[in-house]
Design an enzyme around this catalytic site. Sequence first.
Site, PDB file in Angstrom:
ATOM      1  N   ASP A 104       4.397   2.638  58.678  1.00 56.56           N
ATOM      2  CA  ASP A 104       5.450   3.196  57.833  1.00 56.56           C
ATOM      3  C   ASP A 104       5.041   4.567  57.308  1.00 56.56           C
ATOM      4  O   ASP A 104       5.866   5.271  56.733  1.00 56.56           O
ATOM      5  CB  ASP A 104       5.745   2.247  56.660  1.00 56.56           C
ATOM      6  CG  ASP A 104       6.945   2.698  55.831  1.00 56.56           C
ATOM      7  OD1 ASP A 104       7.972   3.051  56.438  1.00 56.56           O
ATOM      8  OD2 ASP A 104       6.853   2.697  54.592  1.00 56.56           O
TER       9      ASP A 104
ATOM     10  N   GLY B  78       2.381   5.852  44.150  1.00 59.56           N
ATOM     11  CA  GLY B  78       1.254   6.727  44.482  1.00 59.56           C
ATOM     12  C   GLY B  78       1.241   7.960  43.593  1.00 59.56           C
ATOM     13  O   GLY B  78       2.285   8.421  43.115  1.00 59.56           O
TER      14      GLY B  78
ATOM     15  N   HIS C   2       8.557   6.208  56.515  1.00 64.12           N
ATOM     16  CA  HIS C   2       8.164   5.928  55.127  1.00 64.12           C
ATOM     17  C   HIS C   2       9.325   5.313  54.344  1.00 64.12           C
ATOM     18  O   HIS C   2       9.785   5.860  53.338  1.00 64.12           O
ATOM     19  CB  HIS C   2       7.673   7.211  54.449  1.00 64.12           C
ATOM     20  CG  HIS C   2       6.736   6.921  53.307  1.00 64.12           C
ATOM     21  ND1 HIS C   2       5.768   7.813  52.904  1.00 64.12           N
ATOM     22  CD2 HIS C   2       6.614   5.862  52.475  1.00 64.12           C
ATOM     23  CE1 HIS C   2       5.100   7.302  51.879  1.00 64.12           C
ATOM     24  NE2 HIS C   2       5.603   6.118  51.601  1.00 64.12           N
ATOM     25  N   ILE C   3       9.753   4.115  54.775  1.00 62.22           N
ATOM     26  CA  ILE C   3      10.896   3.450  54.140  1.00 62.22           C
ATOM     27  C   ILE C   3      10.481   2.172  53.414  1.00 62.22           C
ATOM     28  O   ILE C   3      11.326   1.335  53.094  1.00 62.22           O
ATOM     29  CB  ILE C   3      11.979   3.120  55.187  1.00 62.22           C
ATOM     30  CG1 ILE C   3      11.441   2.139  56.242  1.00 62.22           C
ATOM     31  CG2 ILE C   3      12.530   4.379  55.827  1.00 62.22           C
ATOM     32  CD1 ILE C   3      12.518   1.449  57.049  1.00 62.22           C
TER      33      ILE C   3
END
Length: 386
Positions: free
Chosen positions: A324, A121, A349-350
């Site tokens: 996530d 991102g 966020h893994i």
Amino acid sequence: MSVTPGPTSDSLEIDPTPRPVERLSSIAAHLSASSNIDRMPARHKVVVSRNLGPDIMPLLLNHPELEVVTWPHNSACDRKWLLENIPGASGVLVMLSEKVNAEFLDTAGPNLRVVSTMSVGYEHADTAELVKRGVKFGYTPDVLTDAVADVTVMLALMAGRNTKETSGIVENGQWPNFVWSPFAFCGPQLSATATSPLRTAGFIGFGRIAQATLARLVPFGFKRCLYTANPTTVPNPAADAQVALKYNVDEVRRVPLAELARESDAVFVLAPGGPATHHIVDERFLKQMKKAAVLVNTARGTLVDSNALAKALKEGWLYGAGLDVVEGEPKVDQDHPLVKEPRCVVLPHIGSATTDTRLGMATLAVNNLINGVFGTPMPAELNTSR
């Protein structure tokens, strides 16, 4: 030096004045040394916002033409420290947590050639400002595709099988008091069954990770794939047919958002972040979903309206959700409305958090940085002309 005979045969007087030839030799040697110094390559300063560990950092630290400045703590890089250290840098390696904006670029100054991010991102970077200054931007696509696709399917399973609520029973010591009943904690089955043989996957965004997720869903019996795409792109039924053939499914079709909501057994949010996709999953979308459907978001938290999703789960508009990413992360605590919902699984966020994937991302980010500094083609340079 010259030796002048003294008054006696065994007495010598030393004349300290160099002869012209010796003086010229000394000057020549000095000039030669200066010339060698001038020919030594200048070291390029690069700033790294997180230590990338013993497997990766030597790629930078052992490079003879780089001066490496690294944030010394195992925490998010302090903005003040970053701005104090980037002036004069030829390259900067950042994480998602660092904003690459006009302030950052102005502070770095005209020597800056490249910014490399260890992420796929790039919404933390102002691409217009980068283009204006002619600064290249590297990122890490492809490397994390499989890891994120794995987590995406895992969350779909977790959301449908009540893993949050049922694991809580065990963790809180309530299992000994639990009375089994025929339909306790039953949820929708992800895989196709004899009584429900058709499974439809809906993808909001249909890039690399979405297609890798589809490949993993095919063995579960998913034979139909619906997706939405950037409205500025032209539909391509021929390309869709090729994707269907590749993954051995009956149908791959681009549809409006409302149809995707109505028809999908599992909705996977995998579009880029940014203003165009902000809250694309809102109350109107959620109200159109099947009551037995699950929603999974492994893209960006901003794509899903958290309050609308919490309301939808509470009122039973859909069965469950696996996330996530959450809008406003990491400021998501136990009082967040989605964390409090028993049928909403939230991970911190893994998606790319496997050792292999993170090593691959770090290596690619470093190679983007080095190549950008020295003007050679970068392995993964963002096309900012789009």
